[in-house]
Write a protein that holds these residues in place. Structure first.
Motif, mmCIF file in Angstrom:
data_model
loop_
_atom_site.group_PDB
_atom_site.id
_atom_site.type_symbol
_atom_site.label_atom_id
_atom_site.label_comp_id
_atom_site.label_asym_id
_atom_site.label_seq_id
_atom_site.Cartn_x
_atom_site.Cartn_y
_atom_site.Cartn_z
ATOM 1 N N GLN A 1 0.853 -1.178 0.000
ATOM 2 C CA GLN A 1 0.000 0.000 0.000
ATOM 3 C C GLN A 1 0.893 1.233 0.000
ATOM 4 O O GLN A 1 2.098 1.124 0.168
ATOM 5 N N SER A 2 0.320 2.374 -0.169
ATOM 6 C CA SER A 2 1.085 3.602 -0.334
ATOM 7 C C SER A 2 2.068 3.826 0.815
ATOM 8 O O SER A 2 1.673 4.135 1.939
ATOM 9 N N PRO A 3 3.377 3.672 0.553
ATOM 10 C CA PRO A 3 4.369 3.907 1.606
ATOM 11 C C PRO A 3 4.516 5.399 1.875
ATOM 12 O O PRO A 3 4.116 6.233 1.065
ATOM 13 N N LYS A 4 5.089 5.735 3.006
ATOM 14 C CA LYS A 4 5.309 7.142 3.338
ATOM 15 C C LYS A 4 6.507 7.704 2.575
ATOM 16 O O LYS A 4 6.535 8.872 2.230
ATOM 17 N N LEU A 5 7.515 6.845 2.321
ATOM 18 C CA LEU A 5 8.745 7.300 1.676
ATOM 19 C C LEU A 5 9.306 6.209 0.782
ATOM 20 O O LEU A 5 9.330 5.044 1.169
ATOM 21 N N VAL A 6 9.777 6.616 -0.401
ATOM 22 C CA VAL A 6 10.485 5.720 -1.305
ATOM 23 C C VAL A 6 11.861 6.335 -1.551
ATOM 24 O O VAL A 6 11.972 7.519 -1.881
ATOM 25 N N VAL A 7 12.906 5.534 -1.367
ATOM 26 C CA VAL A 7 14.279 5.968 -1.622
ATOM 27 C C VAL A 7 14.780 5.207 -2.843
ATOM 28 O O VAL A 7 14.721 3.976 -2.866
ATOM 29 N N SER A 8 15.251 5.948 -3.853
ATOM 30 C CA SER A 8 15.707 5.303 -5.080
ATOM 31 C C SER A 8 16.710 6.196 -5.788
ATOM 32 O O SER A 8 16.984 7.317 -5.356
ATOM 33 N N ASP A 9 17.211 5.684 -6.930
ATOM 34 C CA ASP A 9 18.031 6.543 -7.770
ATOM 35 C C ASP A 9 17.099 7.551 -8.453
ATOM 36 O O ASP A 9 15.894 7.540 -8.229
ATOM 37 N N ALA A 10 17.646 8.403 -9.266
ATOM 38 C CA ALA A 10 16.849 9.490 -9.849
ATOM 39 C C ALA A 10 16.297 9.146 -11.226
ATOM 40 O O ALA A 10 16.074 10.036 -12.050
ATOM 41 N N HIS A 11 16.039 7.883 -11.496
ATOM 42 C CA HIS A 11 15.481 7.464 -12.787
ATOM 43 C C HIS A 11 14.121 8.128 -12.972
ATOM 44 O O HIS A 11 13.219 7.985 -12.130
ATOM 45 N N GLU A 12 13.969 8.878 -14.044
ATOM 46 C CA GLU A 12 12.743 9.659 -14.252
ATOM 47 C C GLU A 12 11.500 8.778 -14.359
ATOM 48 O O GLU A 12 10.436 9.135 -13.855
ATOM 49 N N GLY A 13 11.610 7.618 -15.010
ATOM 50 C CA GLY A 13 10.463 6.717 -15.129
ATOM 51 C C GLY A 13 10.030 6.181 -13.780
ATOM 52 O O GLY A 13 8.832 6.078 -13.493
ATOM 53 N N LEU A 14 10.991 5.859 -12.947
ATOM 54 C CA LEU A 14 10.694 5.358 -11.608
ATOM 55 C C LEU A 14 10.041 6.443 -10.763
ATOM 56 O O LEU A 14 9.046 6.204 -10.074
ATOM 57 N N LYS A 15 10.574 7.642 -10.834
ATOM 58 C CA LYS A 15 9.996 8.758 -10.073
ATOM 59 C C LYS A 15 8.544 9.032 -10.517
ATOM 60 O O LYS A 15 7.667 9.252 -9.690
ATOM 61 N N LYS A 16 8.317 8.965 -11.822
ATOM 62 C CA LYS A 16 6.967 9.206 -12.348
ATOM 63 C C LYS A 16 6.006 8.107 -11.886
ATOM 64 O O LYS A 16 4.873 8.387 -11.487
ATOM 65 N N ALA A 17 6.456 6.862 -11.911
ATOM 66 C CA ALA A 17 5.618 5.746 -11.469
ATOM 67 C C ALA A 17 5.272 5.874 -9.984
ATOM 68 O O ALA A 17 4.130 5.622 -9.588
ATOM 69 N N ILE A 18 6.239 6.269 -9.168
ATOM 70 C CA ILE A 18 5.982 6.458 -7.743
ATOM 71 C C ILE A 18 4.936 7.553 -7.542
ATOM 72 O O ILE A 18 3.996 7.397 -6.766
ATOM 73 N N GLN A 19 5.094 8.637 -8.270
ATOM 74 C CA GLN A 19 4.165 9.763 -8.155
ATOM 75 C C GLN A 19 2.749 9.371 -8.580
ATOM 76 O O GLN A 19 1.772 9.764 -7.945
ATOM 77 N N GLN A 20 2.633 8.558 -9.625
ATOM 78 C CA GLN A 20 1.320 8.164 -10.135
ATOM 79 C C GLN A 20 0.658 7.082 -9.286
ATOM 80 O O GLN A 20 -0.540 7.137 -9.022
ATOM 81 N N ASP A 21 1.439 6.078 -8.887
ATOM 82 C CA ASP A 21 0.857 4.916 -8.217
ATOM 83 C C ASP A 21 0.791 5.047 -6.707
ATOM 84 O O ASP A 21 0.006 4.353 -6.059
ATOM 85 N N PHE A 22 1.613 5.894 -6.137
ATOM 86 C CA PHE A 22 1.629 6.078 -4.687
ATOM 87 C C PHE A 22 1.414 7.558 -4.371
ATOM 88 O O PHE A 22 2.323 8.261 -3.914
ATOM 89 N N VAL A 23 0.217 8.023 -4.623
ATOM 90 C CA VAL A 23 -0.128 9.428 -4.424
ATOM 91 C C VAL A 23 0.103 9.807 -2.960
ATOM 92 O O VAL A 23 -0.332 9.108 -2.047
ATOM 93 N N GLY A 24 0.831 10.891 -2.763
ATOM 94 C CA GLY A 24 1.113 11.368 -1.414
ATOM 95 C C GLY A 24 2.393 10.802 -0.812
ATOM 96 O O GLY A 24 2.796 11.204 0.271
ATOM 97 N N THR A 25 3.037 9.877 -1.510
ATOM 98 C CA THR A 25 4.283 9.292 -1.020
ATOM 99 C C THR A 25 5.443 10.223 -1.339
ATOM 100 O O THR A 25 5.557 10.734 -2.443
ATOM 101 N N SER A 26 6.317 10.443 -0.360
ATOM 102 C CA SER A 26 7.507 11.267 -0.572
ATOM 103 C C SER A 26 8.584 10.434 -1.243
ATOM 104 O O SER A 26 8.670 9.226 -1.050
ATOM 105 N N TRP A 27 9.418 11.108 -2.032
ATOM 106 C CA TRP A 27 10.529 10.453 -2.709
ATOM 107 C C TRP A 27 11.826 11.099 -2.265
ATOM 108 O O TRP A 27 11.894 12.319 -2.088
ATOM 109 N N GLN A 28 12.854 10.292 -2.062
ATOM 110 C CA GLN A 28 14.168 10.802 -1.684
ATOM 111 C C GLN A 28 15.233 10.134 -2.540
ATOM 112 O O GLN A 28 15.175 8.927 -2.780
#
Length: 71
Positions: A9-36
């Motif tokens: 379910q929507s995690p509070k934080l996702v830590v990853s590399d700066a891959h644009e596709g990954l960042k976009k997927a996190i933003q779309q699928d986990f609304v409200g989740t912070s990215w670092q």
């Protein structure tokens, strides 16, 4: 989508590399989740653009910045 199908379910934080596709997927699928940005990838990117000659001191200082407990 695979993680969601496995029950994540929507995690509070996702830590990853700066891959644009990954960042976009996190933003779309986990609304409200912070990215670092992952510190390891961030440091590697900095070191990759540094001059290679005599850079050990600079790399050591960079590591000490990330290891600092307080500002």
């Amino acid at each position: 989508q695979h993680l969601i199908s496995r029950g994540l379910q929507s995690p509070k934080l996702v830590v990853s590399d700066a891959h644009e596709g990954l960042k976009k997927a996190i933003q779309q699928d986990f609304v409200g989740t912070s990215w670092q940005r992952c510190n390891v990838h961030f440091k590697r990117n900095i070191v990759d653009v540094m001059p290679k000659k005599d850079n050990q001191e600079a790399i050591s200082l960079l590591k000490s910045i990330f290891a600092a407990e307080e500002m």
